[in-house]
Design a protein around this motif. Sequence first.
Motif, PDB file in Angstrom:
ATOM      1  N   ALA A  92       0.755  -1.363   0.185  1.00  0.00           N
ATOM      2  CA  ALA A  92      -0.135   0.107  -0.018  1.00  0.00           C
ATOM      3  C   ALA A  92       1.007   0.945  -0.107  1.00  0.00           C
ATOM      4  N   SER A  93       2.006   1.099   0.588  1.00  0.00           N
ATOM      5  CA  SER A  93       2.950   2.386   0.487  1.00  0.00           C
ATOM      6  C   SER A  93       3.315   2.844  -0.766  1.00  0.00           C
ATOM      7  N   PHE A  94       3.182   2.017  -1.770  1.00  0.00           N
ATOM      8  CA  PHE A  94       3.480   2.577  -3.105  1.00  0.00           C
ATOM      9  C   PHE A  94       2.423   3.310  -3.773  1.00  0.00           C
ATOM     10  N   GLU A  95       1.086   3.505  -3.040  1.00  0.00           N
ATOM     11  CA  GLU A  95       0.241   4.366  -3.434  1.00  0.00           C
ATOM     12  C   GLU A  95      -0.366   4.111  -4.941  1.00  0.00           C
ATOM     13  N   LEU A  96      -0.399   2.920  -5.103  1.00  0.00           N
ATOM     14  CA  LEU A  96      -0.948   2.335  -6.438  1.00  0.00           C
ATOM     15  C   LEU A  96      -2.544   2.208  -6.103  1.00  0.00           C
ATOM     16  N   SER A  97      -3.172   1.952  -7.324  1.00  0.00           N
ATOM     17  CA  SER A  97      -4.670   1.647  -7.389  1.00  0.00           C
ATOM     18  C   SER A  97      -5.125   0.423  -6.195  1.00  0.00           C
ATOM     19  N   VAL A  98      -6.104   0.456  -5.896  1.00  0.00           N
ATOM     20  CA  VAL A  98      -6.384  -0.916  -5.234  1.00  0.00           C
ATOM     21  C   VAL A  98      -6.107  -2.112  -5.608  1.00  0.00           C
ATOM     22  N   GLN A 169     -13.408  -6.756  -7.139  1.00  0.00           N
ATOM     23  CA  GLN A 169     -13.775  -5.102  -7.149  1.00  0.00           C
ATOM     24  C   GLN A 169     -14.890  -4.499  -7.716  1.00  0.00           C
ATOM     25  N   SER A 170     -15.467  -5.141  -8.834  1.00  0.00           N
ATOM     26  CA  SER A 170     -16.346  -4.481  -9.669  1.00  0.00           C
ATOM     27  C   SER A 170     -17.597  -5.398 -10.087  1.00  0.00           C
ATOM     28  N   THR A 171     -17.655  -6.828  -9.373  1.00  0.00           N
ATOM     29  CA  THR A 171     -18.961  -7.375 -10.126  1.00  0.00           C
ATOM     30  C   THR A 171     -19.775  -7.812  -8.900  1.00  0.00           C
ATOM     31  N   TYR A 178     -18.036 -15.386 -11.337  1.00  0.00           N
ATOM     32  CA  TYR A 178     -17.408 -14.745 -12.546  1.00  0.00           C
ATOM     33  C   TYR A 178     -15.503 -15.338 -12.478  1.00  0.00           C
ATOM     34  N   ALA A 179     -14.992 -15.267 -11.199  1.00  0.00           N
ATOM     35  CA  ALA A 179     -13.673 -15.699 -11.075  1.00  0.00           C
ATOM     36  C   ALA A 179     -13.502 -16.908 -11.119  1.00  0.00           C
ATOM     37  N   TRP A 180     -14.458 -17.854 -10.811  1.00  0.00           N
ATOM     38  CA  TRP A 180     -14.360 -19.194 -11.078  1.00  0.00           C
ATOM     39  C   TRP A 180     -14.477 -19.600 -12.590  1.00  0.00           C
ATOM     40  N   LEU A 181     -15.305 -19.021 -13.202  1.00  0.00           N
ATOM     41  CA  LEU A 181     -15.684 -19.102 -14.644  1.00  0.00           C
ATOM     42  C   LEU A 181     -14.159 -18.659 -15.292  1.00  0.00           C
ATOM     43  N   PHE A 182     -13.597 -17.501 -14.818  1.00  0.00           N
ATOM     44  CA  PHE A 182     -12.365 -17.084 -15.687  1.00  0.00           C
ATOM     45  C   PHE A 182     -11.363 -18.179 -15.312  1.00  0.00           C
ATOM     46  N   TRP A 183     -11.369 -18.524 -14.081  1.00  0.00           N
ATOM     47  CA  TRP A 183     -10.292 -19.404 -13.529  1.00  0.00           C
ATOM     48  C   TRP A 183     -10.318 -20.865 -14.052  1.00  0.00           C
ATOM     49  N   THR A 184     -11.497 -21.183 -14.337  1.00  0.00           N
ATOM     50  CA  THR A 184     -11.541 -22.380 -15.331  1.00  0.00           C
ATOM     51  C   THR A 184     -11.094 -22.528 -16.628  1.00  0.00           C
ATOM     52  N   ALA A 185     -11.516 -21.449 -17.474  1.00  0.00           N
ATOM     53  CA  ALA A 185     -11.062 -21.055 -18.771  1.00  0.00           C
ATOM     54  C   ALA A 185      -9.641 -20.731 -18.873  1.00  0.00           C
TER      55      ALA A 185
END
Length: 416
Positions: A92-98, A169-171, A178-185
């Motif tokens: 977090a100290s690098f102050e990037l996006s989440v 973050q967004s779904t 959705y993460a499972w579908l992506f991981w399976t693919a």
Amino acid sequence: MMAWTWMVFGFALLATVTGLYLSLRQKRSVESNRGIVPARFAEKVSITAHQKAADYTAAKLRLGSIGSIWGLLLLAIWTVGGGLAWLGDLSASFELSVVWSGVLFMLLFFLIGSLIDLPLELYGTFAIEARFGFNKMTLPLFFSDMAKQFVLMLAIGTPLAWVILTLMQSTGSLWWLYAWLFWTAFMLLMMWGYPTLIAPLFNKFEPLADGEMKSTIEALLKRCGFESNGLFVMDGSKRSSHGNAYFTGLGNAKRIVFFDTLINQLEPIETEAVLAHELGHFHHGHVKKRLAVMVFTTLIGFALLGWLSQQSWFYAGLGITEPSDAAALLLFMLVMPVFTFVLTPLMSYFSRKDEFEADAYAVANSSGEALVSALVKMYEDNASTLTPDPVYSAWHDSHPPAPIRIDHIESLLPKS
């Protein structure tokens, strides 16, 4: 919170103690039978090779026991010891996006983890494997492989982590689906692309040369109606003298790979029998079943993570004061093996069942006598113990113990 902490470390301690107890049983079994080759193998395996297998097995067990104790300590350091919390603050100290802060968090975790594991890997390769004559790896090659793995982690792990963290973050509440579908693919893509895109970065693959070996194998493939994208020999001897053969890839990208060490160990008919065993796994649908199990269990895992990531005690009980999506993923990866270790004997049982079926297919489509001969050579050349502890074997072994497996194969042979 405290109940969750005690639960995690209670199971972790139980898993470690169980592993140490089983290793002790195995060590006692191989060492107490070290002086005499089992009668079943007396004419085929020398006493020197038998004793080498016992000593090699004991050495690996000792290293494994050290690794399991070290793993328990690392779990404590990463969680209640504040390791993940510190790493999260550093990212977090690098102050990037989440999302990018989470990606950095995960990459640093895996990088540090690989460095922590380095001493045990070096000892296993350059002490144990070298002492028993198996290691062919040089230090430059070892660190070259390590550098390639690091580059692959960045090239593949970075976008993979970014996509999953973005989905978290967004779904919304169904992000895990959705993460499972992506991981399976992604996993299916990797299984398809690994043979041609990644494996050649580490080994050289040459088409199997024309001759008796190739003719024998092609005849077997034709009899069994199996199509592949080629027969290849891998320069496994560059790193180890252990021999092996395997299938890799999916669909039209399937290929059959033989270690050059195996080609040198076995006669053509013995290689055919070993390959027939592997074809048996495809014939009985073992590969598809295992793939289906993997897809189903990852679905359950992502669903469970989706729930846990919303529970404050999940973080607080394991040393995380600032919950984040990346922390949830890393905590889940750290604690899940603690609870799933109890499934090991069940998974081993079904794996051994598949091996028996594949052996029966090999006997029906090749030579059972040649399969027995090949297995004995492989047991001897790879220093596999012929006298495992039955409880250890039932818990850990994905293949049946040597005496049981060979007795099963010979029971299938035509009676004279």
